[in-house]
Enzyme design. Structure first.
Site, PDB file in Angstrom:
ATOM      1  N   GLU A   1       0.807  -1.225   0.000  1.00 38.00           N
ATOM      2  CA  GLU A   1       0.000   0.000   0.000  1.00 38.00           C
ATOM      3  C   GLU A   1       0.839   1.273   0.000  1.00 38.00           C
ATOM      4  O   GLU A   1       0.643   2.168   0.810  1.00 38.00           O
ATOM      5  CB  GLU A   1      -0.981  -0.045   1.177  1.00 38.00           C
ATOM      6  CG  GLU A   1      -1.934  -1.226   1.056  1.00 38.00           C
ATOM      7  CD  GLU A   1      -2.951  -1.336   2.165  1.00 38.00           C
ATOM      8  OE1 GLU A   1      -3.130  -0.362   2.915  1.00 38.00           O
ATOM      9  OE2 GLU A   1      -3.552  -2.418   2.299  1.00 38.00           O
TER      10      GLU A   1
ATOM     11  N   HIS B   1      -8.535  -8.617   1.735  1.00 42.47           N
ATOM     12  CA  HIS B   1      -7.865  -7.313   1.868  1.00 42.47           C
ATOM     13  C   HIS B   1      -6.574  -7.501   2.661  1.00 42.47           C
ATOM     14  O   HIS B   1      -6.460  -8.451   3.429  1.00 42.47           O
ATOM     15  CB  HIS B   1      -8.791  -6.302   2.530  1.00 42.47           C
ATOM     16  CG  HIS B   1      -9.719  -5.681   1.530  1.00 42.47           C
ATOM     17  ND1 HIS B   1      -9.839  -4.320   1.371  1.00 42.47           N
ATOM     18  CD2 HIS B   1     -10.523  -6.250   0.601  1.00 42.47           C
ATOM     19  CE1 HIS B   1     -10.697  -4.081   0.395  1.00 42.47           C
ATOM     20  NE2 HIS B   1     -11.142  -5.233  -0.083  1.00 42.47           N
ATOM     21  N   GLU B   2      -5.611  -6.601   2.437  1.00 44.66           N
ATOM     22  CA  GLU B   2      -4.246  -6.799   2.958  1.00 44.66           C
ATOM     23  C   GLU B   2      -3.819  -8.237   2.638  1.00 44.66           C
ATOM     24  O   GLU B   2      -3.384  -8.991   3.504  1.00 44.66           O
ATOM     25  CB  GLU B   2      -4.162  -6.530   4.473  1.00 44.66           C
ATOM     26  CG  GLU B   2      -4.546  -5.138   4.869  1.00 44.66           C
ATOM     27  CD  GLU B   2      -6.061  -4.947   4.900  1.00 44.66           C
ATOM     28  OE1 GLU B   2      -6.526  -3.974   4.292  1.00 44.66           O
ATOM     29  OE2 GLU B   2      -6.761  -5.762   5.486  1.00 44.66           O
TER      30      GLU B   2
ATOM     31  N   HIS C   1     -17.964 -10.513   6.386  1.00 49.37           N
ATOM     32  CA  HIS C   1     -16.685  -9.853   6.652  1.00 49.37           C
ATOM     33  C   HIS C   1     -15.934 -10.557   7.765  1.00 49.37           C
ATOM     34  O   HIS C   1     -16.477 -10.783   8.847  1.00 49.37           O
ATOM     35  CB  HIS C   1     -16.926  -8.385   7.034  1.00 49.37           C
ATOM     36  CG  HIS C   1     -15.646  -7.598   7.148  1.00 49.37           C
ATOM     37  ND1 HIS C   1     -15.344  -6.803   8.222  1.00 49.37           N
ATOM     38  CD2 HIS C   1     -14.581  -7.522   6.312  1.00 49.37           C
ATOM     39  CE1 HIS C   1     -14.138  -6.250   8.039  1.00 49.37           C
ATOM     40  NE2 HIS C   1     -13.665  -6.671   6.889  1.00 49.37           N
ATOM     41  N   HIS C   2     -14.712 -10.956   7.484  1.00 51.25           N
ATOM     42  CA  HIS C   2     -13.828 -11.585   8.470  1.00 51.25           C
ATOM     43  C   HIS C   2     -12.540 -10.781   8.577  1.00 51.25           C
ATOM     44  O   HIS C   2     -11.593 -11.026   7.834  1.00 51.25           O
ATOM     45  CB  HIS C   2     -13.460 -13.012   8.036  1.00 51.25           C
ATOM     46  CG  HIS C   2     -14.576 -14.000   8.151  1.00 51.25           C
ATOM     47  ND1 HIS C   2     -14.531 -15.234   7.539  1.00 51.25           N
ATOM     48  CD2 HIS C   2     -15.751 -13.955   8.820  1.00 51.25           C
ATOM     49  CE1 HIS C   2     -15.646 -15.905   7.831  1.00 51.25           C
ATOM     50  NE2 HIS C   2     -16.401 -15.149   8.591  1.00 51.25           N
ATOM     51  N   GLU C   3     -12.507  -9.821   9.480  1.00 53.37           N
ATOM     52  CA  GLU C   3     -11.249  -9.108   9.744  1.00 53.37           C
ATOM     53  C   GLU C   3     -10.491  -9.914  10.792  1.00 53.37           C
ATOM     54  O   GLU C   3     -11.016 -10.169  11.867  1.00 53.37           O
ATOM     55  CB  GLU C   3     -11.548  -7.686  10.244  1.00 53.37           C
ATOM     56  CG  GLU C   3     -10.327  -6.911  10.744  1.00 53.37           C
ATOM     57  CD  GLU C   3      -9.211  -6.797   9.710  1.00 53.37           C
ATOM     58  OE1 GLU C   3      -9.456  -6.225   8.648  1.00 53.37           O
ATOM     59  OE2 GLU C   3      -8.095  -7.315   9.974  1.00 53.37           O
TER      60      GLU C   3
ATOM     61  N   GLU D   1      -9.981   3.729   0.147  1.00 56.93           N
ATOM     62  CA  GLU D   1      -9.911   4.134   1.560  1.00 56.93           C
ATOM     63  C   GLU D   1      -8.851   5.218   1.798  1.00 56.93           C
ATOM     64  O   GLU D   1      -8.999   6.038   2.695  1.00 56.93           O
ATOM     65  CB  GLU D   1      -9.651   2.926   2.453  1.00 56.93           C
ATOM     66  CG  GLU D   1      -8.339   2.214   2.134  1.00 56.93           C
ATOM     67  CD  GLU D   1      -8.125   0.940   2.959  1.00 56.93           C
ATOM     68  OE1 GLU D   1      -9.017   0.552   3.726  1.00 56.93           O
ATOM     69  OE2 GLU D   1      -7.040   0.335   2.816  1.00 56.93           O
TER      70      GLU D   1
ATOM     71  N   GLU E   1      -7.489  -6.844  -2.391  1.00 59.17           N
ATOM     72  CA  GLU E   1      -6.990  -5.475  -2.374  1.00 59.17           C
ATOM     73  C   GLU E   1      -5.543  -5.534  -2.877  1.00 59.17           C
ATOM     74  O   GLU E   1      -5.299  -5.837  -4.032  1.00 59.17           O
ATOM     75  CB  GLU E   1      -7.138  -4.914  -0.958  1.00 59.17           C
ATOM     76  CG  GLU E   1      -6.955  -3.421  -0.857  1.00 59.17           C
ATOM     77  CD  GLU E   1      -6.966  -2.956   0.594  1.00 59.17           C
ATOM     78  OE1 GLU E   1      -7.512  -1.885   0.842  1.00 59.17           O
ATOM     79  OE2 GLU E   1      -6.404  -3.648   1.476  1.00 59.17           O
TER      80      GLU E   1
HETATM   81  C1  NOJ Z   1      -8.787  -2.550   5.649  1.00 58.83           C
HETATM   82  C2  NOJ Z   1      -9.650  -2.810   4.477  1.00 58.83           C
HETATM   83  O1  NOJ Z   1      -8.978  -2.505   3.280  1.00 58.83           O
HETATM   84  C3  NOJ Z   1     -10.892  -1.998   4.637  1.00 58.83           C
HETATM   85  O2  NOJ Z   1     -11.698  -2.114   3.477  1.00 58.83           O
HETATM   86  C4  NOJ Z   1     -11.619  -2.452   5.870  1.00 58.83           C
HETATM   87  O3  NOJ Z   1     -12.727  -1.613   6.065  1.00 58.83           O
HETATM   88  C5  NOJ Z   1     -10.717  -2.389   7.105  1.00 58.83           C
HETATM   89  N1  NOJ Z   1      -9.470  -3.001   6.841  1.00 58.83           N
HETATM   90  C6  NOJ Z   1     -11.338  -3.091   8.306  1.00 58.83           C
HETATM   91  O4  NOJ Z   1     -11.409  -4.467   8.093  1.00 58.83           O
HETATM   92 CA    CA Z   2      -6.474  -1.929   3.183  1.00 58.18          CA
END
Ligand code: NOJ
Ligand code: CA
Length: 676
Positions: free
Chosen positions: A177, A460-461, A379-381, A485, A479
């Site tokens: 990024e 993402h990441e 969504h799985h963060e 963002e 991503e």
């Molecule tokens: C980074 C992601 O790119 C973003 O889309 C997301 O909202 C946040 N992380 C939280 O998970």
């Molecule tokens: Ca990101």
């Protein structure tokens, strides 16, 4: 005598003008002869070189390995055998930027064997296409070389001519990024792939890799001059890759074209991946989605529970209603589960993926969505607690599948590019690089587990894309670059050249979930975008992904229903893709044909410079009449002073006509060619 003199003169000339080559032991050319690869042995060391249109493009460059547990494999080698083969097939993508792809190459497999020590053998396999090449190492099955612990891959790429490079630093804490650099090749340090070059005589080359499976991601380090070397992402246990032979490395790839657009049109990376392993994937649905997301980045709502919590039942219903009214299939909701209160960056042990917060009635919401023909997007963060996530993954996907959630966005937000691996709950934590072997394997575990539940994954990441969507078509997007963002809170935000840069760098790897279409053009606390409104629309065509978000808030779209119409119309699955014009980091125009339709869409974007671009309509169907629905920068539009100025106009056109696209500074243009 005169004759002999002439021959001598010619020989002297040849030695002066050509690099000294060691003995060529094998060679292979592309089907039309544009590219040629030669392999050689120089004092027991393997090397290769590449010619494009008869001129050296990659000077003799070395191959080989260092290991942790055994002796190096790069010296005292002999060329012992070779095999060649040709291949030509056309295959169909279940979804994609084009439906049919031709996979046509000539292959050379060369075996090198040690003359001393353990007499180990290694194969180097080249596949040479007209638009590039891939090569990989294959470690054969041999009793004296089973446990392979690679500490260094010695592969080099010695670029033959001065070049301009477009690149981001590799091995940095912020993964992929960073803002892209434009520099002479001789100023590259350590770069991620894809990295793009233009030689001084106008040949475009993209360095990347294909089919990164059970191996560590490759960075490129400039050793000296124009010589680049593979540098593998590290692993916590000391080696960079540990495998049991037989196995093969990913393909090291060079996409090569006389046009920048040729890099984008190439299918080399997909062609070098294995065919679909999942069988019927009709359950993978390309789609557009909206969601509780931009408000979180604006900080008008929060992931955390409490007064500002975004993911409430009422708010989600509002988004479901909006999606149903405007024809979006998906509604993403972030912050729906426990774990977001307090510090969750690089601290994901509090995340529970099988429970919702009390103010988010997931059962009721999924049936509410279903009645309206909408699907929640999961969504799985992980907050980088990756093993913690893996322990819940199977149950979490099972729950989502029961609720009709068939697409999940995953996330790996950490402070330092390192994810956490903890084999046993409560046990010691190892830190792995986000693109090392362990994490490469993690991503495939997720994709394979999700496939069992008929769920598509958008990471993402992530780790970079190496074309594995061909093998696992439920890995729909990711991503892996600065997305929208950064316009909410980036310091700096994405520069005006960002989209035209991504097309010729990051996007050469595969689809990106950029999350386009912020029509309000304002970030946190009024931060301004380096983009006009028309450019936000063009992003949908220019930045390919089979899932695309309409990232802005419903109330912002309500205020710009005119522009929103394009976002509603634009499809996400294509029959064909053509790059009409473009230069990295300057501008690009892309035309794509909708699948199962005669309609075409065009997107054009520019950097900080205004531009006038010719668009010959040679791609339209012959004999058919079209209405061009044009969304262009209005009079005086400029990202700095008047980004919202937009003109929408309609005109009849046909094949053979030419349109002139006028783009404002930081601007763009989006066109639907509706078949009449
Ligand atoms: C980074 C992601 O790119 C973003 O889309 C997301 O909202 C946040 N992380 C939280 O998970
Ligand atoms: Ca990101």
């Amino acid at each position: 005598m005169r004759h002999a003199m002439k021959t001598l003169a010619a020989a002297v000339l040849a030695t002066l003008s050509l690099p000294a080559f060691a003995e060529t032991v094998a060679s292979v050319a592309s089907p039309n002869g544009t590219l040629r690869v030669e392999l050689d042995i120089d004092d027991g060391r393997m090397g290769y070189r590449v010619f494009h249109a008869g001129k050296p493009l990659i000077n003799t460059s070395r191959l080989g390995f260092l290991f942790q547990n055994v002796e190096q494999l790069q010296r005292d080698l002999a060329f012992t055998s070779k095999a060649t083969r040709t291949f030509d097939e056309t295959w169909e993508q279940p979804w994609g930027e084009r439906r049919l792809t031709r996979n046509r190459y000539n292959e050379l497999r060369a075996r090198f064997t040690e003359k001393i020590n353990a007499r180990r053998a290694i194969d180097v396999v080249f596949r040479v296409y007209d638009d590039g090449l891939g090569f990989r190492y294959e470690f054969p099955d041999q009793p004296q070389f089973k446990d392979v612990r690679i500490t260094e891959e010695l592969t080099e790429f010695d670029v033959a001519r001065p070049s301009t490079a477009w690149w981001i630093p590799g091995g940095e804490w912020n993964r992929y990024e960073q803002v892209y650099n434009t520099t002479p090749l001789t100023e590259v340090g350590r770069a991620h792939t894809p990295m793009t070059l233009r030689t001084e005589d106008g040949v475009y080359v993209s360095f990347h890799e294909a089919a990164l499976v059970d191996y560590s991601g490759m960075w490129l380090t400039r050793v000296e001059g124009r010589r680049l070397k593979a540098q593998l992402s590290p692993g916590s246990e000391g080696w960079k890759v540990r495998r049991t032979a037989p196995f093969n490395t990913p393909w090291r790839t060079l996409t090569i074209s006389d046009r920048a657009g040729g890099l984008v049109e190439s299918s080399l990376i997909l062609n070098l991946n294995e065919p679909n392993k999942l069988g019927d994937v009709s359950w993978v649905k390309p789609h557009k989605y909206v969601g509780i997301w931009w408000s979180l980045h604006l900080e008008t709502q929060s992931w955390a529970t409490g007064a500002k919590h975004g993911a409430t039942t009422a708010e989600t219903k509002r988004y479901i209603d909006f999606a149903a009214k405007h024809g979006f299939r998906g509604v993403l909701v972030e912050g729906w589960n426990p774990g977001w209160d307090g510090q969750w960056f690089a601290n994901g042990y509090g995340f529970d993926f099988t429970k919702a917060t009390p103010d988010f009635d997931i059962e009721a919401l999924s049936s509410y969505a279903k009645q309206r023909g909408v699907h929640l997007v999961g969504h799985h963060e992980t907050g980088c607690a990756v093993s913690h996530y893996e322990r819940q993954m199977s149950q979490a996907f099972a729950m989502y599948a029961r609720l009709g959630v068939d697409a999940v966005k995953t996330g790996y937000v950490c402070d330092a590019g390192q994810i956490e691996r903890q084999e046993v709950a409560g046990g010691p934590v190892l830190r792995e690089w986000h693109d090392g072997q362990w994490q490469a394997n993690h991503h495939l575990r997720v994709v394979q587990e999700a496939a069992k539940h008929r769920i598509a994954i958008n990471a993402h990441e992530p780790i970079k894309d190496t074309g594995l969507r061909r093998t696992y078509p439920n890995w729909v997007s990711r991503e892996g670059a600065r997305g929208m963002e950064y316009n909410a809170w980036g310091n700096p935000g994405n520069p005006p050249e960002h989209e035209a840069m991504l097309v010729f760098t990051r996007m050469l790897a595969g689809p990106m979930d950029f999350t386009p279409g912020v029509v309000s053009l304002k970030g946190r606390n009024g931060l301004i975008f380096h983009s006009t409104l028309a450019k936000q629309l063009a992003q949908y065509v220019v930045l390919y992904s089979p899932i695309q978000m309409a990232a802005d808030l419903p109330e912002h779209y309500e205020q710009r229903m005119d522009a929103f119409q394009f976002i509603k119309d634009v499809p996400v699955d294509w029959e064909d893709t053509r790059v009409i014009n473009g230069e990295p980091a300057d501008f690009v125009t892309i035309a794509r044909k909708q699948r199962k339709s005669h309609d075409w869409y065009v997107g054009a974007v520019t950097d900080e410079n205004a531009r006038s671009l010719e668009l010959p309509l040679a791609f339209l169907d012959a004999g058919r009449r079209y209405e061009a629905q044009i969304y262009r920068d209005g009079e005086g539009a400029d990202w700095k002073t008047d980004p919202h100025a937009l003109v929408i106009e309609k005109k009849p056109v046909r094949r053979g006509d030419t349109l002139t696209l006028k783009l404002a500074p930081g601007g763009g243009q989006a066109i639907r060619f509706k078949a009449l």
